[in-house]
Design a protein around this motif. Structure first.
Motif, PDB file in Angstrom:
ATOM      1  N   THR A  35      34.513  -5.841  34.364  1.00 38.55           N
ATOM      2  CA  THR A  35      34.032  -7.218  34.286  1.00 38.55           C
ATOM      3  C   THR A  35      34.305  -7.985  35.581  1.00 38.55           C
ATOM      4  OG1 THR A  35      36.084  -7.812  33.226  1.00 38.55           O
ATOM      5  CG2 THR A  35      34.200  -7.448  31.793  1.00 38.55           C
ATOM      6  N   SER A  36      35.377  -7.632  36.283  1.00 41.81           N
ATOM      7  CA  SER A  36      35.675  -8.349  37.520  1.00 41.81           C
ATOM      8  C   SER A  36      35.090  -7.555  38.693  1.00 41.81           C
ATOM      9  CB  SER A  36      37.187  -8.496  37.686  1.00 41.81           C
ATOM     10  OG  SER A  36      37.758  -7.221  37.707  1.00 41.81           O
ATOM     11  N   ASP A  37      33.746  -7.433  38.654  1.00 46.02           N
ATOM     12  CA  ASP A  37      33.140  -6.495  39.589  1.00 46.02           C
ATOM     13  C   ASP A  37      32.731  -7.167  40.893  1.00 46.02           C
ATOM     14  OD1 ASP A  37      30.416  -6.303  37.198  1.00 46.02           O
ATOM     15  OD2 ASP A  37      31.308  -7.985  38.235  1.00 46.02           O
ATOM     16  N   GLY A  38      33.619  -7.236  41.802  1.00 42.51           N
ATOM     17  CA  GLY A  38      33.439  -7.604  43.196  1.00 42.51           C
ATOM     18  C   GLY A  38      32.304  -8.562  43.528  1.00 42.51           C
ATOM     19  N   ASP A  39      31.619  -8.259  44.616  1.00 39.96           N
ATOM     20  CA  ASP A  39      30.603  -9.167  45.128  1.00 39.96           C
ATOM     21  C   ASP A  39      29.298  -9.003  44.364  1.00 39.96           C
ATOM     22  OD1 ASP A  39      32.359 -10.081  46.927  1.00 39.96           O
ATOM     23  OD2 ASP A  39      31.699  -8.787  48.572  1.00 39.96           O
ATOM     24  N   THR A  40      28.656 -10.120  44.094  1.00 42.37           N
ATOM     25  CA  THR A  40      27.364 -10.078  43.436  1.00 42.37           C
ATOM     26  C   THR A  40      26.411 -11.003  44.177  1.00 42.37           C
ATOM     27  OG1 THR A  40      27.989 -11.870  41.970  1.00 42.37           O
ATOM     28  CG2 THR A  40      28.304  -9.653  41.141  1.00 42.37           C
ATOM     29  N   LYS A  84      13.121 -27.630  33.542  1.00 44.33           N
ATOM     30  CA  LYS A  84      12.813 -28.987  33.053  1.00 44.33           C
ATOM     31  C   LYS A  84      11.335 -29.329  33.216  1.00 44.33           C
ATOM     32  CE  LYS A  84      16.997 -31.278  32.408  1.00 44.33           C
ATOM     33  NZ  LYS A  84      18.027 -30.646  33.256  1.00 44.33           N
ATOM     34  N   GLU A  85      10.607 -28.637  34.125  1.00 45.12           N
ATOM     35  CA  GLU A  85       9.214 -29.015  34.374  1.00 45.12           C
ATOM     36  C   GLU A  85       8.235 -28.325  33.436  1.00 45.12           C
ATOM     37  OE1 GLU A  85       8.573 -28.511  38.525  1.00 45.12           O
ATOM     38  OE2 GLU A  85      10.030 -30.098  38.964  1.00 45.12           O
ATOM     39  N   ASP A  86       8.334 -26.988  33.335  1.00 54.52           N
ATOM     40  CA  ASP A  86       7.341 -26.321  32.488  1.00 54.52           C
ATOM     41  C   ASP A  86       7.959 -25.750  31.207  1.00 54.52           C
ATOM     42  OD1 ASP A  86       8.783 -24.419  33.704  1.00 54.52           O
ATOM     43  OD2 ASP A  86       7.114 -23.430  34.733  1.00 54.52           O
ATOM     44  N   TYR A  87       9.199 -26.113  30.908  1.00 58.14           N
ATOM     45  CA  TYR A  87       9.844 -25.707  29.653  1.00 58.14           C
ATOM     46  C   TYR A  87       9.762 -24.209  29.402  1.00 58.14           C
ATOM     47  CZ  TYR A  87      10.095 -30.646  28.889  1.00 58.14           C
ATOM     48  OH  TYR A  87      10.380 -31.957  29.050  1.00 58.14           O
ATOM     49  N   THR A  88      10.057 -23.410  30.411  1.00 58.17           N
ATOM     50  CA  THR A  88      10.198 -21.971  30.185  1.00 58.17           C
ATOM     51  C   THR A  88      11.643 -21.591  30.490  1.00 58.17           C
ATOM     52  OG1 THR A  88       9.454 -21.630  32.436  1.00 58.17           O
ATOM     53  CG2 THR A  88       7.823 -21.307  30.707  1.00 58.17           C
ATOM     54  N   PRO A  89      12.155 -20.604  29.788  1.00 56.55           N
ATOM     55  CA  PRO A  89      13.548 -20.188  30.028  1.00 56.55           C
ATOM     56  C   PRO A  89      13.695 -19.545  31.411  1.00 56.55           C
ATOM     57  CG  PRO A  89      12.693 -19.292  27.972  1.00 56.55           C
ATOM     58  CD  PRO A  89      11.532 -19.840  28.708  1.00 56.55           C
ATOM     59  N   VAL A  90      14.757 -19.935  32.103  1.00 57.25           N
ATOM     60  CA  VAL A  90      15.092 -19.320  33.389  1.00 57.25           C
ATOM     61  C   VAL A  90      16.387 -18.547  33.196  1.00 57.25           C
ATOM     62  CG1 VAL A  90      15.656 -19.718  35.793  1.00 57.25           C
ATOM     63  CG2 VAL A  90      14.056 -21.234  34.626  1.00 57.25           C
ATOM     64  N   VAL A  91      16.350 -17.259  33.525  1.00 56.41           N
ATOM     65  CA  VAL A  91      17.527 -16.416  33.376  1.00 56.41           C
ATOM     66  C   VAL A  91      18.102 -16.132  34.755  1.00 56.41           C
ATOM     67  CG1 VAL A  91      18.358 -14.185  32.587  1.00 56.41           C
ATOM     68  CG2 VAL A  91      16.636 -15.387  31.280  1.00 56.41           C
ATOM     69  N   LYS A  92      19.393 -16.420  34.907  1.00 55.65           N
ATOM     70  CA  LYS A  92      20.055 -16.183  36.186  1.00 55.65           C
ATOM     71  C   LYS A  92      20.758 -14.831  36.101  1.00 55.65           C
ATOM     72  CE  LYS A  92      23.618 -18.416  38.984  1.00 55.65           C
ATOM     73  NZ  LYS A  92      24.600 -19.499  38.931  1.00 55.65           N
ATOM     74  N   LEU A  93      20.411 -13.904  36.972  1.00 52.64           N
ATOM     75  CA  LEU A  93      20.989 -12.568  36.936  1.00 52.64           C
ATOM     76  C   LEU A  93      21.938 -12.417  38.111  1.00 52.64           C
ATOM     77  CD1 LEU A  93      17.586 -10.696  36.603  1.00 52.64           C
ATOM     78  CD2 LEU A  93      19.069 -11.332  34.723  1.00 52.64           C
ATOM     79  N   SER A  94      23.158 -11.943  37.850  1.00 46.91           N
ATOM     80  CA  SER A  94      24.013 -11.621  38.993  1.00 46.91           C
ATOM     81  C   SER A  94      24.105 -10.103  39.107  1.00 46.91           C
ATOM     82  CB  SER A  94      25.383 -12.279  38.862  1.00 46.91           C
ATOM     83  OG  SER A  94      26.068 -11.762  37.776  1.00 46.91           O
ATOM     84  N   ILE A  95      23.652  -9.613  40.257  1.00 47.56           N
ATOM     85  CA  ILE A  95      23.514  -8.171  40.509  1.00 47.56           C
ATOM     86  C   ILE A  95      24.601  -7.751  41.485  1.00 47.56           C
ATOM     87  CG2 ILE A  95      21.890  -6.387  41.250  1.00 47.56           C
ATOM     88  CD1 ILE A  95      20.693  -7.981  39.054  1.00 47.56           C
TER      89      ILE A  95
END
Lengths: 258, 156
Positions: free
Chosen positions: B34-39, B75-86
């Motif tokens: 879970t504490s996986d370095g740089d993303t 907030k503008e087009d009411y679609t879900p935005v998913v933030k991915l950390s790779i």
């Protein structure tokens, strides 16, 4: 008139008992074990912690085994027996570890603390200490309080770990759940901060409540054999109720709202 | 009970606790993963994220390369935005890559499936903060049944 007077007397008695309990807690909190009398605390960790190990390990093992057995019979109907690992681990870490440890601790160590301190009071050992200018709060109460605070989270962690191994024994070795899915789904579900650390915080709160009640009941008991037996019973009853009630509040705060 | 034996047994107690913590940390909670370095961060917009949650896995061909950091609504087009950390070690995906929300097993958890695109001349690699253009939403069972019934109705 008589009724009103008894209500008033009861209220005053309750309030002053709460005040004495708070004063005693501050006395014990202020007397943090120092290097020169750390041995007193270590001795008490032995009495309340090490001597509770056996009951904690045995009950942890069997509770883990029973949960694996019951969980398996339900989950296997849905073909979801791979979720046995997270089910056992999460229920132990979040709830059963801290709560059952606190209940067993109240019965095994809390009652003993009350009886010991109560008997010290009845045989006037506490007064003798004061006569010798030794503060019984520092010498007798504080080491026991800190020993409880140190021991209980350790016991809860051992309980959870042993329970998960017990679940492994029944689920994987006897019922044939795949060992890889038992551990790997558990690893992807259990979160260190959210589950393990919250469990430790829970057991710290329970440790505070149970040891506080145990010590106060002993310190405040009526110094007769009847008074000590009453104090011991009250310790177990009150701390069990307090643990179960507080557990709901803590669970609601920690896991209630996503 | 002499002092030496008491302290020895308290020592055993402490060692057992350390063992329990190690078991919980490494085997149960998988702290090392879970504490996986740089993303680095990528964003993806979906029409419907289904049952995706924070900390769901991001996988390429079954290998976990990162996690869902957060989910919010544009907030503008009411679609879900998913933030991915790779993970930084998987740093070079071309811009033509696509993501879709998949389910592991019939009733399993949902995760983000990442398909690396082809890289040829003129296609840059994805960088920190980029939006993935090609996304496929989660399969919602009710929609699927609705479509099926609708198709059946129009055939007859």
């Amino acid at each position: 008139m008589k009724f009103l007077q008894s209500v008033g007397a009861n209220t005053l008695a309750k309030v002053s008992a709460a005040g004495r309990a708070a004063l005693m807690l501050f006395g014990a909190l202020a007397a943090v074990p120092k290097a020169k009398n750390i041995r007193l605390t270590i001795r008490q960790v032995y009495v309340v912690g090490v001597q509770s190990l056996l009951i904690i390990i045995v009950s942890g093992l069997f509770i883990g085994m029973v949960m694996a057995l019951q969980g398996y019979t339900i989950l296997v109907d849905y073909g979801a027996e791979g979720s046995l690992g997270p089910m056992v681990a999460l229920s132990l870490l979040r709830e059963l570890g801290p709560v059952v440890t606190a209940l067993l601790f109240a019965g095994r160590a809390g009652s003993a603390l009350t009886a010991e301190i109560g008997l010290m009071k009845a045989t006037e050992q506490l007064s003798s200490l004061e006569m010798m200018a030794v503060d019984p709060l520092r010498r007798v109460v504080a080491p026991r309080f800190w020993a409880g605070m140190i021991s209980m989270p350790m016991l809860a962690l051992i309980f959870s770990a042993v329970g998960i191994l017990g679940g492994h024994l029944v689920g994987v070795d006897w019922l044939g759940v795949d060992a890889g899915s038992y551990w790997s789904i558990m690893q992807s579900t259990v979160d260190w901060d959210k589950d393990v650390v919250n469990g430790i915080i829970k057991s710290l709160v329970f440790a505070l409540v149970v040891t506080w009640i145990a010590i106060f009941k002993g310190y405040d008991s009526i110094p007769t054999s009847e008074g000590i037996s009453k104090a011991t019973t009250e310790t177990v009853v009150f701390s069990s109720l307090a643990v179960l009630g507080l557990d709901f509040v803590l669970t609601a705060l920690m896991f209630g709202i996503e | 009970m002499n002092k030496y034996k008491t302290e020895l047994l308290v020592g055993v107690f402490v060692v057992m606790t350390v063992g329990a913590v190690l078991l919980l940390a490494l085997n149960v909670a998988n702290k090392s993963m879970t504490s996986d370095g740089d993303t680095y961060t990528l964003y993806a917009k979906f029409d419907n994220i289904g049952g995706l949650k924070e900390r769901s896995a991001v996988k390429v061909g079954g290998v976990t390369i990162g996690r869902v950091a957060s989910i919010s609504l544009d907030k503008e087009d009411y679609t879900p935005v998913v933030k991915l950390s790779i993970n930084q070690q998987y740093g070079e995906f071309p811009e033509t890559s696509s993501v879709s929300i998949l389910t592991s097993g019939l009733l399993g958890e949902q995760y983000v499936g990442f398909q690396p695109g082809f890289s040829f001349d003129g296609v840059a690699n994805l960088e920190d903060g980029d939006y993935l253009q090609d996304t496929k939403s989660a399969l919602v069972l009710e929609d699927l049944i609705g479509q099926f019934l609708f198709n059946r109705g129009s055939e007859e």
